[in-house]
Design an enzyme around this catalytic site. Sequence first.
Site, PDB file in Angstrom:
ATOM      1  N   ASN A  15       0.859  -1.184   0.000  1.00  0.00           N
ATOM      2  CA  ASN A  15       0.000   0.000   0.000  1.00  0.00           C
ATOM      3  C   ASN A  15       0.887   1.224   0.000  1.00  0.00           C
ATOM      4  O   ASN A  15       1.372   1.671   1.043  1.00  0.00           O
ATOM      5  CB  ASN A  15      -0.920   0.005   1.227  1.00  0.00           C
ATOM      6  CG  ASN A  15      -1.973  -1.071   1.140  1.00  0.00           C
ATOM      7  OD1 ASN A  15      -2.922  -0.970   0.377  1.00  0.00           O
ATOM      8  ND2 ASN A  15      -1.762  -2.145   1.904  1.00  0.00           N
ATOM      9  N   GLU A  16       1.107   1.758  -1.187  1.00  0.00           N
ATOM     10  CA  GLU A  16       2.002   2.898  -1.344  1.00  0.00           C
ATOM     11  C   GLU A  16       1.302   4.174  -0.857  1.00  0.00           C
ATOM     12  O   GLU A  16       0.071   4.186  -0.695  1.00  0.00           O
ATOM     13  CB  GLU A  16       2.396   3.031  -2.817  1.00  0.00           C
ATOM     14  CG  GLU A  16       3.065   1.799  -3.413  1.00  0.00           C
ATOM     15  CD  GLU A  16       4.498   1.550  -2.918  1.00  0.00           C
ATOM     16  OE1 GLU A  16       4.849   1.976  -1.795  1.00  0.00           O
ATOM     17  OE2 GLU A  16       5.275   0.911  -3.636  1.00  0.00           O
ATOM     18  N   PRO A  17       2.075   5.242  -0.601  1.00  0.00           N
ATOM     19  CA  PRO A  17       1.458   6.503  -0.171  1.00  0.00           C
ATOM     20  C   PRO A  17       0.296   6.889  -1.087  1.00  0.00           C
ATOM     21  O   PRO A  17       0.399   6.768  -2.306  1.00  0.00           O
ATOM     22  CB  PRO A  17       2.614   7.504  -0.280  1.00  0.00           C
ATOM     23  CG  PRO A  17       3.824   6.660  -0.017  1.00  0.00           C
ATOM     24  CD  PRO A  17       3.538   5.338  -0.673  1.00  0.00           C
TER      25      PRO A  17
ATOM     26  N   THR B 280       9.989   2.268  -4.091  1.00  0.00           N
ATOM     27  CA  THR B 280       9.886   0.855  -3.692  1.00  0.00           C
ATOM     28  C   THR B 280      10.647  -0.023  -4.676  1.00  0.00           C
ATOM     29  O   THR B 280      11.367  -0.950  -4.285  1.00  0.00           O
ATOM     30  CB  THR B 280       8.400   0.437  -3.644  1.00  0.00           C
ATOM     31  OG1 THR B 280       7.750   1.221  -2.649  1.00  0.00           O
ATOM     32  CG2 THR B 280       8.243  -1.034  -3.332  1.00  0.00           C
TER      33      THR B 280
END
Length: 313
Positions: free
Chosen positions: A164-166, A183
Amino acid sequence: MTINHQEIELIDSFEQIAVEIHPTAKEGSKAVAAEIAALIRQKQTAGEPCVLGLATGSTPKYLYAELVRLHKEEGLSFKNVVTFNLDEYYPIEPDALQSYNRFMKEQLFNHIDIPESQYHIPDGTLPKEKMKAYCEEYERKIEAAGGLDVQIPGIGNNGHIGFNEPGSSINSHTRLITLDNSTRLANAYDFPNMSQVPRLAITMGISTILKAKKVILLAWGSHKAKIVRRSVEGHSSDQVPASLLQQHPNTKFVIDEQAAHDLTRNKEPWLTGDCEWTPALIRKAVTGLALKLNKAILMLTDKDYNENGLNDW
Ligand code: PGA
């Protein structure tokens, strides 16, 4: 004087999540393994399954090694354990060197007595048009198993949990996501070159993680210190997904001393209202203030000390 609002936000709030600090990653991992083992045994006695949410990467390696040791040397059985992994690259074959499927087998599943039908790792081989239904089914399987008793994520340098990226919504479910460049760069060490790092991944959502009965986030090393502080002491925001764990009623961060370095209780303990002034701490506070204000120590004024929480000696 310029006021750094970001700093003030952080300092004002302090720790919003319980933090357990261990001298080293190994010691922290052993403590978490003992906690998980106790839960597995308690569930065994009650005749219930123990449902775990698991992570990959360098962070959980000691934890898995300790769980394997507990199985081999202390008879801990995993027959009542059901697991769901947080994420997997997409697309990827399960036996690819970098696949999380392979990682989990090599680090844990091949060495314990968990039945194959009881562990679940997102499938990175399905065609894109099948992903939506597959992800919905993944969520349903977690629920059918009784929900996650414990979720054990690591944390990315950008604050991601799972992949779950920003920007990931607090309401997000299991889905396909585009990986951040940061990432891909952080994980490039595992691939022959950057261009071969997948651009997509399957990840449980933030809401999937928040539904777990308990969340134990692990972080080791000084490179995690800044993001740990931001997640624990900063505002809860989808720009730092791990900070959304502030909204979970039963979360703790288990970290080593290096990852705890930037917490206010260590970096500026005088701001917590709970510190013993020693000559070393006074030196640290004064030099830190001089650096922060870009002034020579002898040029610091009473006002400088007062405005920075150093007025109580
Ligand atoms: P790491 O990755 O365990 O390799 O540091 C953590 C993460 O990206 O969640």
